[in-house]
Enzyme design. Structure first.
Site, PDB file in Angstrom:
ATOM      1  N   LYS C  95      34.117  35.877  45.342  1.00 10.48           N
ATOM      2  CA  LYS C  95      33.959  36.709  44.354  1.00 10.48           C
ATOM      3  C   LYS C  95      33.662  36.232  42.932  1.00 10.48           C
ATOM      4  CE  LYS C  95      36.854  40.019  41.650  1.00 10.48           C
ATOM      5  NZ  LYS C  95      37.920  40.399  41.417  1.00 10.48           N
ATOM      6  N   ALA C 182      38.803  46.459  39.260  1.00 10.70           N
ATOM      7  CA  ALA C 182      39.373  46.455  37.926  1.00 10.70           C
ATOM      8  C   ALA C 182      39.684  47.938  37.075  1.00 10.70           C
ATOM      9  CB  ALA C 182      38.647  45.580  36.998  1.00 10.70           C
ATOM     10  N   GLY C 183      40.934  48.169  36.997  1.00  9.73           N
ATOM     11  CA  GLY C 183      41.266  49.238  36.042  1.00  9.73           C
ATOM     12  C   GLY C 183      41.769  50.386  36.648  1.00  9.73           C
ATOM     13  N   THR C 205      46.728  44.817  40.488  1.00  9.29           N
ATOM     14  CA  THR C 205      47.849  45.071  39.539  1.00  9.29           C
ATOM     15  C   THR C 205      48.749  46.421  39.960  1.00  9.29           C
ATOM     16  OG1 THR C 205      46.765  44.153  37.876  1.00  9.29           O
ATOM     17  CG2 THR C 205      48.480  45.573  36.968  1.00  9.29           C
TER      18      THR C 205
END
EC number: 2.8.1.10
Lengths: 69, 374, 257
Positions: C95, C182-183, C205
């Site tokens: 990645k 992401a996000g 996350t």
């Protein structure tokens, strides 16, 4: 004297002359299957560890895996 | 994977079934937005969309205005040769037709261009019959710099060439290539192309890929509507366009929707496309692809052309002659096909203006790419 | 079935190994997520603090490991990290992420493209993490990347699909799988990405920092499944305005009558 000075991950270390990279790694008690070894900025493939001796003033870096996204 | 392989893998019969089994609900769904959606295109090309023609037209007009404003690009075909080494039963240039054959020489070319230029055109389409040996790459390479000196945008509609040849012509000033597949049905294709290199369906089909790789700015696709089931042919052209846009995204694309017209020794359409059908086609492609350029030739009648303004058409020819040397000395005996709208460019431009459209005489000028023209 | 390079995945949820309180929770959460591809970072070994060996249990499973190049600030460093990762993990999957900006961790498009080209030429399976930039994604595809990983919003921000408009373009254009990375902060955002037609999402996350990461991992797994199914089932289209049943302007097709 059969001892030479090298650095491992920035810290000074003394090894016997002609000691192989593999022997060095074993003394660090790291899992040989989960580490990468860089000498003088070049990755040394696992297959060469046993036959590559440490040399005086070698700067060796050991890398492993860490949690991340 | 080339489009030839893609086309072979497409379930032809099934697509045709779907076209004729599409429902009002499919059309309604497509009308809620089908940009880039091939199943939406299918619904809009289907007979089920016929009752929705007005709604399609309203939406297509809105999208066209949003993307292109009220501009209509003006171009003119310049026939440079009617020599042809093929036998195509729908075309007046077919090799067995007893017509006077002619290739414009340098002096004749300059004379034609002077007439075209004087009408205000700055975008030109070089057209020839397909004759590799007599009107091949050497001829085109020798004339394109001359044409480029006169016109900022140079398109050509000739036989398919090699990638390296297209590349060389781009260096000499070529901007666009129109290359019509005529039909995406290989069996129908073979039936209508009975002699010459044009018989090679695959080579022709893969030409847009070579053209795109050679760095040509714009590629024009087209089918000769009437050779086969126009709904299916149009749908497959949509697939071709979709493939090309995905593979070669730096290229602009245009389509032409020529209907089979009577010509010397020619054939009658196998599947007739009505005016209503033509409107459906134009609107379907606009709703499928907002950026697509759609060009309309003088094959269509005066009143139809005037009414099609705003529905999705972005490019129009006007005052065309379809014979080599025809602008200097008009003479209909060498025509490739019959012209329906024989008004002058000025007359057509005036009609556009009176209807709130803006004729634009220039296409696109490459300002920051040197060419060999001096 | 999702296929990246020559590997087939049943699950379209990729997860990370960062930010977990302990390795056991991490392993349990990954299991609950049913993820078959998990990311990890490379680091210089620190002999003074004991390292929690995240690798050994993961290596024993049939989960594919995806090392990342985080920490690399330019193409040269990223290529180096990829070589380390191949050495450590024996995988040529990488990645690719290059963020010279420590505050928002925005990926550097220029260095990413350079590194991607080098790594693809060296035979790596490259999954680049990038801003949701449609042209960049095409350029990455052209140099041989096996997938693209555009961001939904800044890493770890839980803001969801702030880039939705551009993700749609990327998904529409891509010839390689699109993984929204992401996000993504909530299962509904993951579901939304899948409904748009993303091939997979990467979530770290939102799972790891939840009060109950194992439960949250399961929620994400279900959300991704549902989102994918909804995409396949075909979503109803949104119309901005009511559909006029009669034209509001002069008819355009009356001339045909």
């Amino acid at each position: 004297m059969n001892q030479i000075n090298i650095k491992v991950n920035g810290e000074p270390f003394t090894v016997s002359k002609d000691e192989s990279l593999e022997t060095l790694l074993l003394s660090y008690q790291v899992n040989l299957n989960s580490v990468a070894l860089v000498r003088g900025g070049q990755v040394v493939p696992k297959t060469l560890w046993a036959i590559t001796p440490c040399e005086a003033d070698d700067e060796i870096e050991l890398f492993g895996v860490v949690a991340g996204g | 994977m080339s489009f030839y392989e893609c086309l072979q893998a497409l379930p032809r019969a099934q697509l045709q079934m779907s076209l004729y089994n599409a429902t009002a609900a499919d059309v309604e769904s497509a009308l809620l937005g089908c940009q880039g959606d091939l199943s939406g295109l299918l619904a809009l090309l289907s007979p089920a969309a016929e009752p929705y023609l007005e709604r399609m037209a309203q939406q297509a007009a809105g999208l066209t205005r949003q993307r292109f404003g009220r501009n209509i690009g003006m171009y003119l075909p310049m026939y440079v040769s009617n020599l042809c080494a093929n036998e195509c039963d729908y075309c007046g240039f077919s090799m067995s037709n007893k017509i006077k054959r002619k290739v414009l020489n340098h002096r004749e070319l300059e004379a034609e261009m002077a007439v075209i230029k004087s009408q205000g055109f700055d975008s030109i389409l070089i057209v020839s019959g397909e004759h590799e040996t007599k009107v091949g790459i050497d001829y085109f390479a020798s004339m394109i710099p001359d044409v480029k000196r006169q016109f900022s945008y140079v398109a050509m509609e000739v036989q398919p060439l090699k990638e390296s040849e297209y590349h060389d012509l781009v260096e000499l000033g070529l901007d666009a290539v129109m290359l019509y597949q005529e039909t995406y049905n290989p069996i129908t294709y073979q039936a209508h192309h009975t002699r010459g290199k044009k018989q090679d369906f695959q080579y022709r089909l893969e030409s847009p890929e070579r053209i795109a790789r050679a760095g040509v700015d714009k590629i024009g696709l087209g089918v000769l509507l009437g050779l086969d089931d126009w709904r299916l042919d149009a749908l497959l052209m949509g697939h071709h366009l979709d493939y090309l846009e995905k593979q070669f995204w730096r290229t602009r694309y245009s389509i032409s929707l020529p209907r089979l017209r009577p010509c010397v020794g020619g054939i009658a359409p196998k599947v007739e496309l009505t005016d209503r059908g033509l409107v459906q086609l134009i609107c379907a492609f606009r709703l499928f692809n907002a950026e697509l350029e759609i060009s309309l030739s003088t094959r269509e009648s005066t009143s139809l052309r005037d009414n099609l303004l705003g529905l999705g058409i972005t490019q129009m020819s006007a005052g065309s002659s379809t014979q080599p040397g025809g602008y200097v000395s008009p003479d209909t005996e060498l025509d490739q096909f019959e012209i329906s709208d024989d008004r002058s460019a000025e007359e057509v431009a005036n009609v556009m203006k009176s209807r709130g459209f803006v004729p634009v005489w220039k296409d696109w000028e490459r300002g920051w790419r040197p060419t060999l023209s001096d | 079935m999702l296929k990246i390079a020559d590997t087939v995945f049943d699950s379209r949820l990729f997860t990370g190994t960062g930010k977990y309180a302990c390795a056991n929770t991490m392993l349990a959460a990954i299991e609950a997520s049913r993820s078959q591809l998990v990311t990890m970072a490379m680091k210089r070994l620190d002999f003074h603090s004991g390292s929690d060996d995240i690798l050994r249990p993961l290596q024993g499973s049939n989960i594919k490991l995806l090392p990342n190049t985080s920490g690399a600030r330019n193409a040269q460093e990223a290529v180096f990290v990829a070589e380390l990762a191949r050495e450590v993990l024996g995988t040529h999957w990488i990645k690719l992420e290059i963020h010279p900006d420590p505050k928002y961790l925005m990926p550097d498009p220029i260095e990413t493209l350079k590194a991607a080209e080098t790594l693809c030429n060296k035979g790596y399976v490259v999954l680049p993490y990038v801003h949701a930039d449609p042209v960049l994604c095409r350029r990455l595809e052209e140099v041989g990347c096996a997938a693209v990983m555009p961001l939904g919003s800044p890493i770890g921000s839980n803001q969801g699909l702030a880039t939705e408009t551009f993700l749609k373009i990327i998904i529409d254009q891509a010839k390689v799988p699109v993984v929204v990375d992401a996000g993504i902060g909530t299962p509904s955002q993951a579901m939304q990405a899948m409904e748009l037609g993303a091939d997979a999402v990467l979530v770290n996350t939102a799972i790891a920092s939840s009060a109950d990461p194992i439960l949250m991992a399961r929620c994400f797994a279900e959300a991704v499944d549902t989102g994918r199914s909804a995409y396949l089932a075909g979503l109803g289209k949104v119309s901005a305005v009511a559909q006029h049943t009669s034209p509001q302007q002069a008819p355009l097709t009356a001339f045909l009558d």
